[in-house]
Design an enzyme around this catalytic site. Structure first.
Site, PDB file in Angstrom:
ATOM      1  N   SER A 267      44.410  46.571  46.436  1.00  0.00           N
ATOM      2  CA  SER A 267      45.117  46.467  45.230  1.00  0.00           C
ATOM      3  C   SER A 267      44.720  47.441  43.891  1.00  0.00           C
ATOM      4  O   SER A 267      42.936  47.334  44.314  1.00  0.00           O
ATOM      5  CB  SER A 267      46.001  45.334  44.423  1.00  0.00           C
ATOM      6  OG  SER A 267      45.133  44.766  43.658  1.00  0.00           O
ATOM      7  N   LYS A 268      44.923  47.639  43.643  1.00  0.00           N
ATOM      8  CA  LYS A 268      44.102  48.621  41.464  1.00  0.00           C
ATOM      9  C   LYS A 268      43.445  47.697  40.661  1.00  0.00           C
ATOM     10  O   LYS A 268      42.334  47.899  40.246  1.00  0.00           O
ATOM     11  CB  LYS A 268      45.625  48.957  40.935  1.00  0.00           C
ATOM     12  CG  LYS A 268      46.305  50.345  41.289  1.00  0.00           C
ATOM     13  CD  LYS A 268      44.972  51.585  40.331  1.00  0.00           C
ATOM     14  CE  LYS A 268      45.389  52.702  41.587  1.00  0.00           C
ATOM     15  NZ  LYS A 268      43.918  53.487  41.858  1.00  0.00           N
ATOM     16  N   ARG A 269      43.770  46.783  41.461  1.00  0.00           N
ATOM     17  CA  ARG A 269      42.841  45.714  40.030  1.00  0.00           C
ATOM     18  C   ARG A 269      41.432  45.597  41.561  1.00  0.00           C
ATOM     19  O   ARG A 269      39.951  44.625  40.188  1.00  0.00           O
ATOM     20  CB  ARG A 269      43.343  43.861  40.711  1.00  0.00           C
ATOM     21  CG  ARG A 269      44.703  44.199  39.191  1.00  0.00           C
ATOM     22  CD  ARG A 269      44.722  42.625  38.774  1.00  0.00           C
ATOM     23  NE  ARG A 269      45.189  42.368  40.009  1.00  0.00           N
ATOM     24  CZ  ARG A 269      47.035  42.700  40.423  1.00  0.00           C
ATOM     25  NH1 ARG A 269      47.569  43.078  39.572  1.00  0.00           N
ATOM     26  NH2 ARG A 269      47.246  42.521  41.279  1.00  0.00           N
ATOM     27  N   ASP A 270      41.048  45.517  42.283  1.00  0.00           N
ATOM     28  CA  ASP A 270      40.094  45.699  43.281  1.00  0.00           C
ATOM     29  C   ASP A 270      39.299  46.915  43.286  1.00  0.00           C
ATOM     30  O   ASP A 270      38.110  47.107  43.418  1.00  0.00           O
ATOM     31  CB  ASP A 270      40.238  45.407  44.645  1.00  0.00           C
ATOM     32  CG  ASP A 270      40.935  44.259  44.999  1.00  0.00           C
ATOM     33  OD1 ASP A 270      41.038  43.043  44.091  1.00  0.00           O
ATOM     34  OD2 ASP A 270      42.251  44.296  45.806  1.00  0.00           O
ATOM     35  N   GLY A 271      39.668  47.952  42.079  1.00  0.00           N
ATOM     36  CA  GLY A 271      38.945  49.252  41.829  1.00  0.00           C
ATOM     37  C   GLY A 271      39.115  49.906  42.753  1.00  0.00           C
ATOM     38  O   GLY A 271      40.617  50.225  42.751  1.00  0.00           O
TER      39      GLY A 271
END
Ligand code: GLU
Length: 510
Positions: A267-271
């Site tokens: 997801s976006k949170r992973d970069g």
């Protein structure tokens, strides 16, 4: 497959930027095509106008070009090879749908609302960035059979008279099973009762993904469908269509899902998760290609750094694994660093300049020779081109740099620091005209010797003056690359700031 030439396709839906999962699918198709001296086709699946945007078609091309995944066929668009566009193939889709209707393999369905049909389209045509559909045949619920299959001609006529337009629904015998013999997943059995009669053409005439993909794959003589595992659950529907049409299906290879390090969906949170983001961050396309190539495939022997030529030489579907591939950002950064180190300095300088030129305010010191010197100093430590640009920001401008507060506090808070800085200024002003790194070093070491002080007492405030930071690459090289004039100006600027601060401090303490 025999001697049939290999033909594969990458079939993105232009509903967003190119996700790294989509790029990995494109890469595996490209590697397979090149390894087998076959053909790689790009087909944009843009029939779903509600979710599709031209801007994303452009983004997909751009990303594929940047990754240097060239395709072999397509219409001529202003001298360049365009992709096939699915929406331009509507006549063929309609013709095949009529054939299926005439044979009784599909029936007119008057019960579906537009909303249901769109939902069906969305869940079918999910790309690699979306949730995984059930796999391994794990579709649990039995699907209800639509009652429209039993409508009489009179009932249909009366519904039409009321203005109800039918969708076309594929008739599926609930008693049978559909077997997918997947080149990666092996033998997977889907009880047809869990598939249910499915819509192939919406009531507005729009073809749905499973149907359009089958018609196009057949028309394009695709031999191998290589795509993300989330499409495994679509495959029995596609096989039923091939069967009903009397067409030989291609071979299927569903490549493993990509998860984050916590084994969850990326997801976006992973970069960064989109190819364009990696481009903007200054990753090298070859490094990203190398990294993506190892997401689900391995050449064996723990080898990690592989050129494109090595990859396409060794790539086989047999060595694609079943288990999820883990997207390890640290590994990608390491790989990019290795590629950066190996890149000729001139090429790296060009990339740095391109990135600087793309900035909202272009810095005033980006002539190639200067940037080349900067790059030769920074490239061994940087993980990305963007890091060179950011870490070396003080090189790309002639003006003064604002010192970081922590650097000021650490090395410039005493009156002695200002004294040392004045002495360094005088020594550098007298250094030989070439002002190369050894000249700067001699000037500073000579000064330390003459005054009986440690060189560090001069170097620390000098570093804050010329770079604005508490740490930097070797300060002698830094000063030499900046040049005497800029170095002296920056020292003067810091001296002025320090004396101002001191004046304010004295004022306050009165
Ligand atoms: N348009 C589909 C996607 O983007 C293609 C799937 C396939 O390769 O059949 O996922």
């Amino acid at each position: 497959m025999g001697s049939t030439p290999v033909r594969v396709r990458f079939a993105p839906s232009p509903t967003g930027f190119l996700h790294v999962g989509g790029a990995r699918t494109a890469l595996f198709n490209w590697l397979f095509a090149r390894h087998n001296k076959g053909t790689f086709v790009l087909r944009v699946e843009d029939t779903d106008s509600a979710r599709y945007a031209d801007e994303y078609v452009e983004a997909v091309y751009r990303a594929l070009r940047w990754l240097k995944l060239d395709w072999d066929e397509g219409p001529d668009i202003g001298g360049a090879l365009g992709p096939y566009r699915q929406r331009e193939r509507g006549a063929m889709h309609r013709e095949v749908a009529q054939k299926l209707l005439a044979s009784g393999a599909v029936y007119e369905c008057y019960c579906g609302s537009k909303k249901d049909e769109e939902a069906a389209d969305e869940s079918e045509n999910d790309d690699d960035s979306s949730e995984s559909a059930g796999t391994d045949g794990a579709i649990e619920r039995a699907k209800p059979v639509c009652r429209c299959s039993a409508l009489s001609d009179a009932e249909k006529t009366s519904l039409r008279a009321k203005g109800v337009q039918p969708a076309l629904r594929m008739r599926v015998d609930p008693q049978r099973a559909v077997i997918v013999d997947d080149l990666v997943r092996g033998h997977v059995e889907f009880p047809a009762g869990t598939i249910g009669d499915f819509v192939i053409v919406k009531s507005d005439g729009g073809p749905l993904y499973n149907f359009a993909a089958v018609v196009d794959d057949h028309a394009m003589r695709i031999t191998h469908v290589i795509r993300g595992e989330e499409h495994l659950a679509n495959t029995p529907k596609q096989l039923l269509l091939y069967e009903a049409l009397g067409w030989e299906p291609p071979l299927f290879a569903h490549i493993p899902i990509i998860l984050n390090e916590q084994r969850r969906k990326l997801s976006k949170r992973d970069g960064a998760t989109f190819v364009n983001e990696y481009e903007a961050l200054g990753f090298l396309p070859d490094a990203l290609v190398n990294f993506l190539g190892l997401l689900g495939w391995s050449p064996g022997g723990n080898r990690e750094l592989l050129t494109r030529a090595q990859m396409l030489d060794e790539f086989t579907i047999e060595s694609v694994v079943k288990h999820p591939a883990i997207f390890d950002h640290a590994k990608l950064a390491w790989m990019n660093k290795e590629y950066l180190k190996a890149l000729p300095l001139d090429e790296l300088a060009e990339r740095v300049i391109a990135l600087l030129e793309g900035r909202a305010s272009i810095p005033d010191r980006i002539d190639p020779e200067h940037v080349r010197r900067v790059v030769s100093l920074l490239h061994e430590r940087a993980y990305t081109v963007a890091e060179i640009v950011d870490q070396g920001a003080y090189f790309f401008t002639r003006g003064a740099v604002a010192p970081a507060p922590d650097a000021l506090a650490k090395y410039c808070s005493t009156p002695e620091a200002a004294e040392r800085l004045k002495e360094v200024r005088a020594a550098l002003a007298e250094a030989p005209p070439d002002f190369d790194a050894p000249d700067v070093e001699n000037a500073i070491r000579g000064l330390a010797q003459r005054t009986g002080r440690k060189a560090a007492e001069f170097i620390h405030p000098l570093r804050v003056a010329v770079t604005g930071q508490a740490v930097s690459p070797g300060i002698f090289e830094v000063c030499s690359i900046l040049g005497r004039e800029v170095a002296l100006e920056r020292i003067d600027a810091l001296l002025a700031r320090l004396s101002e601060q001191r004046a304010v401090g004295l004022e306050r303490s009165r």
